[in-house]
Motif scaffolding. Structure first.
Motif, PDB file in Angstrom:
ATOM      1  N   PHE A  14      57.653  -1.532  33.449  1.00 21.88           N
ATOM      2  CA  PHE A  14      57.692  -1.636  34.908  1.00 21.88           C
ATOM      3  C   PHE A  14      57.875  -3.087  35.339  1.00 21.88           C
ATOM      4  O   PHE A  14      58.704  -3.390  36.202  1.00 21.88           O
ATOM      5  N   LEU A  15      57.124  -3.984  34.736  1.00 21.49           N
ATOM      6  CA  LEU A  15      57.217  -5.396  35.097  1.00 21.49           C
ATOM      7  C   LEU A  15      58.598  -5.963  34.795  1.00 21.49           C
ATOM      8  O   LEU A  15      59.098  -6.842  35.506  1.00 21.49           O
ATOM      9  N   GLU A  16      59.229  -5.432  33.740  1.00 21.95           N
ATOM     10  CA  GLU A  16      60.545  -5.929  33.345  1.00 21.95           C
ATOM     11  C   GLU A  16      61.665  -5.384  34.224  1.00 21.95           C
ATOM     12  O   GLU A  16      62.672  -6.069  34.447  1.00 21.95           O
ATOM     13  N   THR A  17      61.509  -4.167  34.730  1.00 25.50           N
ATOM     14  CA  THR A  17      62.615  -3.499  35.425  1.00 25.50           C
ATOM     15  C   THR A  17      62.468  -3.403  36.938  1.00 25.50           C
ATOM     16  O   THR A  17      63.467  -3.258  37.638  1.00 25.50           O
ATOM     17  N   ALA A  18      61.257  -3.474  37.446  1.00 26.02           N
ATOM     18  CA  ALA A  18      61.057  -3.311  38.893  1.00 26.02           C
ATOM     19  C   ALA A  18      61.608  -4.516  39.655  1.00 26.02           C
ATOM     20  O   ALA A  18      61.526  -5.653  39.176  1.00 26.02           O
ATOM     21  N   PRO A  19      62.170  -4.287  40.845  1.00 19.61           N
ATOM     22  CA  PRO A  19      62.624  -5.409  41.675  1.00 19.61           C
ATOM     23  C   PRO A  19      61.460  -6.357  41.941  1.00 19.61           C
ATOM     24  O   PRO A  19      60.334  -5.925  42.167  1.00 19.61           O
ATOM     25  N   LYS A  20      61.725  -7.652  41.905  1.00 23.42           N
ATOM     26  CA  LYS A  20      60.678  -8.652  42.057  1.00 23.42           C
ATOM     27  C   LYS A  20      59.915  -8.484  43.360  1.00 23.42           C
ATOM     28  O   LYS A  20      58.684  -8.637  43.405  1.00 23.42           O
ATOM     29  N   GLU A  21      60.635  -8.136  44.445  1.00 21.74           N
ATOM     30  CA  GLU A  21      59.960  -8.006  45.733  1.00 21.74           C
ATOM     31  C   GLU A  21      58.978  -6.837  45.752  1.00 21.74           C
ATOM     32  O   GLU A  21      58.026  -6.815  46.534  1.00 21.74           O
ATOM     33  N   VAL A  22      59.210  -5.870  44.870  1.00 22.21           N
ATOM     34  CA  VAL A  22      58.304  -4.721  44.758  1.00 22.21           C
ATOM     35  C   VAL A  22      57.122  -5.058  43.847  1.00 22.21           C
ATOM     36  O   VAL A  22      55.960  -4.865  44.213  1.00 22.21           O
ATOM     37  N   SER A  23      57.423  -5.552  42.660  1.00 29.18           N
ATOM     38  CA  SER A  23      56.358  -5.841  41.699  1.00 29.18           C
ATOM     39  C   SER A  23      55.404  -6.908  42.206  1.00 29.18           C
ATOM     40  O   SER A  23      54.194  -6.850  41.943  1.00 29.18           O
ATOM     41  N   SER A  24      55.913  -7.874  42.976  1.00 28.17           N
ATOM     42  CA  SER A  24      55.037  -8.934  43.477  1.00 28.17           C
ATOM     43  C   SER A  24      54.052  -8.400  44.508  1.00 28.17           C
ATOM     44  O   SER A  24      52.886  -8.822  44.537  1.00 28.17           O
ATOM     45  N   ILE A  25      54.491  -7.462  45.337  1.00 27.86           N
ATOM     46  CA  ILE A  25      53.589  -6.854  46.320  1.00 27.86           C
ATOM     47  C   ILE A  25      52.467  -6.103  45.611  1.00 27.86           C
ATOM     48  O   ILE A  25      51.289  -6.239  45.946  1.00 27.86           O
ATOM     49  N   ILE A  26      52.846  -5.323  44.598  1.00 32.25           N
ATOM     50  CA  ILE A  26      51.853  -4.545  43.858  1.00 32.25           C
ATOM     51  C   ILE A  26      50.893  -5.460  43.107  1.00 32.25           C
ATOM     52  O   ILE A  26      49.671  -5.270  43.158  1.00 32.25           O
ATOM     53  N   THR A  27      51.439  -6.448  42.442  1.00 31.54           N
ATOM     54  CA  THR A  27      50.608  -7.372  41.665  1.00 31.54           C
ATOM     55  C   THR A  27      49.620  -8.115  42.560  1.00 31.54           C
ATOM     56  O   THR A  27      48.442  -8.275  42.219  1.00 31.54           O
ATOM     57  N   ASP A  28      50.104  -8.556  43.723  1.00 29.34           N
ATOM     58  CA  ASP A  28      49.216  -9.267  44.654  1.00 29.34           C
ATOM     59  C   ASP A  28      48.121  -8.346  45.178  1.00 29.34           C
ATOM     60  O   ASP A  28      46.953  -8.743  45.275  1.00 29.34           O
ATOM     61  N   ALA A  29      48.510  -7.115  45.524  1.00 32.79           N
ATOM     62  CA  ALA A  29      47.538  -6.166  46.077  1.00 32.79           C
ATOM     63  C   ALA A  29      46.438  -5.868  45.072  1.00 32.79           C
ATOM     64  O   ALA A  29      45.248  -5.886  45.407  1.00 32.79           O
ATOM     65  N   VAL A  30      46.840  -5.596  43.833  1.00 33.68           N
ATOM     66  CA  VAL A  30      45.862  -5.257  42.803  1.00 33.68           C
ATOM     67  C   VAL A  30      45.024  -6.480  42.432  1.00 33.68           C
ATOM     68  O   VAL A  30      43.802  -6.388  42.251  1.00 33.68           O
ATOM     69  N   GLY A  31      45.665  -7.644  42.341  1.00 27.91           N
ATOM     70  CA  GLY A  31      44.937  -8.860  42.008  1.00 27.91           C
ATOM     71  C   GLY A  31      43.893  -9.210  43.047  1.00 27.91           C
ATOM     72  O   GLY A  31      42.755  -9.565  42.700  1.00 27.91           O
ATOM     73  N   ASN A  32      44.259  -9.098  44.314  1.00 23.67           N
ATOM     74  CA  ASN A  32      43.308  -9.392  45.387  1.00 23.67           C
ATOM     75  C   ASN A  32      42.154  -8.395  45.387  1.00 23.67           C
ATOM     76  O   ASN A  32      40.991  -8.773  45.599  1.00 23.67           O
ATOM     77  N   PHE A  33      42.478  -7.129  45.141  1.00 25.90           N
ATOM     78  CA  PHE A  33      41.431  -6.108  45.118  1.00 25.90           C
ATOM     79  C   PHE A  33      40.492  -6.340  43.934  1.00 25.90           C
ATOM     80  O   PHE A  33      39.260  -6.229  44.071  1.00 25.90           O
ATOM     81  N   LYS A  34      41.054  -6.683  42.793  1.00 27.88           N
ATOM     82  CA  LYS A  34      40.233  -6.942  41.609  1.00 27.88           C
ATOM     83  C   LYS A  34      39.243  -8.077  41.875  1.00 27.88           C
ATOM     84  O   LYS A  34      38.105  -8.039  41.398  1.00 27.88           O
ATOM     85  N   ASN A  35      39.674  -9.057  42.645  1.00 27.92           N
ATOM     86  CA  ASN A  35      38.823 -10.217  42.918  1.00 27.92           C
ATOM     87  C   ASN A  35      37.628  -9.873  43.812  1.00 27.92           C
ATOM     88  O   ASN A  35      36.592 -10.545  43.755  1.00 27.92           O
ATOM     89  N   ILE A  36      37.784  -8.834  44.643  1.00 28.35           N
ATOM     90  CA  ILE A  36      36.707  -8.515  45.582  1.00 28.35           C
ATOM     91  C   ILE A  36      35.928  -7.255  45.191  1.00 28.35           C
ATOM     92  O   ILE A  36      34.834  -7.028  45.703  1.00 28.35           O
TER      93      ILE A  36
END
Length: 214
Positions: A14-36
């Motif tokens: 998924f990380l290799e094939t997904a459009p960057k604008e999509v994967s970055s939104i998901i990564t940011d959302a999950v990363g922020n949630f993990k932090n809180i």
């Protein structure tokens, strides 16, 4: 463990094939949630699993007491049919259905999707265990495993063709944190797995080890 390897491979692809604008939104959302998110907020071993009565895939009502009347249960919360990681987990559970059955344990899968969507999931994956609908995440909230996804995720679901209103009956973008609970016949949680990162799931082989320790 087979499921863990499949999940890792799928995530890397998924990380290799997904459009960057999509994967970055998901990564940011999950990363922020993990932090809180603090997994200690979720129900812990030794706690009483909340009573519930949820609709099954065919519209039948299923309660916690109905399930426990047959013995211990393994409850897996998943996000929805659109999630490839959820589907891998559900397939892995189905593949081990006989192993759990021999030990007297009933498998149960729960998502906030509406019953007709749960039926679709059950049929497409040929699941032979109950798939229940926790509409509006009422049970997930009680368990402390709710993920209120940020607004940018709406764009992601739009790109993937996921009609949230149609699937969930609301537009709240709320989903359960992937979680699995082993509940003994008294209704007590004996083991739990809760991870805010969607690509991590409990391997059925580990769950079977839990069961053997009951």
């Amino acid at each position: 463990m087979a499921l863990t390897k499949e999940l890792s491979t799928t995530y890397n692809q998924f990380l290799e094939t997904a459009p960057k604008e999509v994967s970055s939104i998901i990564t940011d959302a999950v990363g922020n949630f993990k932090n809180i998110y603090d997994p200690a907020r979720a129900i812990q071993p030794g706690g009483a699993f909340p009573q519930f009565q949820l609709s099954g895939a065919t519209g039948n009502k299923v309660s916690l007491n109905d399930l426990l009347a047959k013995g211990p249960i393994l409850v897996s919360f998943y996000r929805g049919e659109w999630c490839p990681f959820c589907n891998l987990e559900l397939r892995a559970l189905q593949a081990h259905l006989d192993d759990f059955g021999k030990r007297g344990v009933t498998l149960v899968a729960i998502s906030p999707e509406l019953p007709d969507q749960s039926l679709s999931t059950s049929e497409k994956l040929s699941l032979k265990f109950p798939v229940l609908s926790d509409v509006n995440n009422e049970l997930a909230k009680q368990l402390g495993i709710l993920f209120a996804q940020p607004e940018p995720m709406r764009t992601v679901f739009g790109k993937f063709g996921v009609d949230w209103n149609k699937r969930y009956g609301n537009d709240q973008l709320e989903a359960p944190v992937p979680a699995t609970f082993l509940v003994d016949k008294t209704g007590t949680v004996r083991n739990s797995f809760v991870n805010p990162e969607y690509q991590h799931r409990l391997d059925p082989e580990t769950a079977l080890q839990w069961v053997d320790q009951l």
